[in-house]
Scaffold this active site. Structure first.
Site, PDB file in Angstrom:
ATOM      1  N   GLU A   1      76.037  88.188  17.644  1.00 36.65           N
ATOM      2  CA  GLU A   1      75.339  89.466  17.832  1.00 36.65           C
ATOM      3  C   GLU A   1      76.015  90.581  17.042  1.00 36.65           C
ATOM      4  O   GLU A   1      75.346  91.434  16.459  1.00 36.65           O
ATOM      5  CB  GLU A   1      75.302  89.858  19.316  1.00 36.65           C
ATOM      6  CG  GLU A   1      74.520  88.902  20.188  1.00 36.65           C
ATOM      7  CD  GLU A   1      75.375  87.828  20.839  1.00 36.65           C
ATOM      8  OE1 GLU A   1      74.991  87.337  21.910  1.00 36.65           O
ATOM      9  OE2 GLU A   1      76.446  87.465  20.270  1.00 36.65           O
TER      10      GLU A   1
ATOM     11  N   CYS B   1      81.279  87.765  17.501  1.00 38.70           N
ATOM     12  CA  CYS B   1      80.150  86.985  18.007  1.00 38.70           C
ATOM     13  C   CYS B   1      78.969  87.144  17.055  1.00 38.70           C
ATOM     14  O   CYS B   1      78.921  88.081  16.251  1.00 38.70           O
ATOM     15  CB  CYS B   1      79.747  87.492  19.391  1.00 38.70           C
ATOM     16  SG  CYS B   1      81.026  87.298  20.646  1.00 38.70           S
TER      17      CYS B   1
END
Length: 145
Positions: free
Chosen positions: A58, A56
């Site tokens: 993040e 992801c």
């Protein structure tokens, strides 16, 4: 739950939205993340989608921050491409962010209802990996006899 509200870092949201708008193309990169390092720098990243799984935005940002010498992050936000706005971190990202940055703040919500929450509020009663690691001084070597 945290009782003191944290201000929403709109500059951080704008940085992630800009990256989502200008760098996310096709199905490989659909999310952008931005984080403010403790020294004030803004670091950005995009996800790397693949049908076998992929990090992801993040998680890519955690590595990007380290590569830039930013080991302490204050606040993070993820924004979807195609003007989807702020997207909360998935469960895996919440756990990783908690383990790397237990004091991290995360921007969540939508539209006029954005808020900044502590990562511990997003993952209550969580498993904290560091709490379950044996200290090297406490372990005893296995006997080879």
């Amino acid at each position: 739950m945290t009782t003191h509200p944290h201000p929403v870092d709109h500059e951080l949201i704008q940085a992630a939205a800009h990256v989502a708008r200008t760098r996310c193309r096709g199905d490989n990169h659909t999310m952008a993340a931005a984080a403010r390092a403790r020294d004030g720098r803004i670091i950005t990243a995009v996800n790397a989608y693949h049908f076998t799984g992929g990090p992801c935005a993040e998680l890519v940002l955690v590595g990007t921050a380290a590569a830039q010498g930013a080991y302490e992050l204050d606040t993070i936000v993820a924004v979807g491409d195609r003007d989807r706005g702020v997207v909360p971190p998935c469960g895996r990202c919440r756990q990783v962010l908690l383990d790397y940055f237990p004091a991290l703040k995360v921007i969540v919500g939508a539209g006029d209802h954005l808020r900044t929450a502590s990562i511990t509020d997003l993952l209550p009663e969580s498993y904290v990996w560091a709490d379950h690691q044996l200290d090297a001084e406490q372990t005893t070597p296995l006997s080879t006899s």
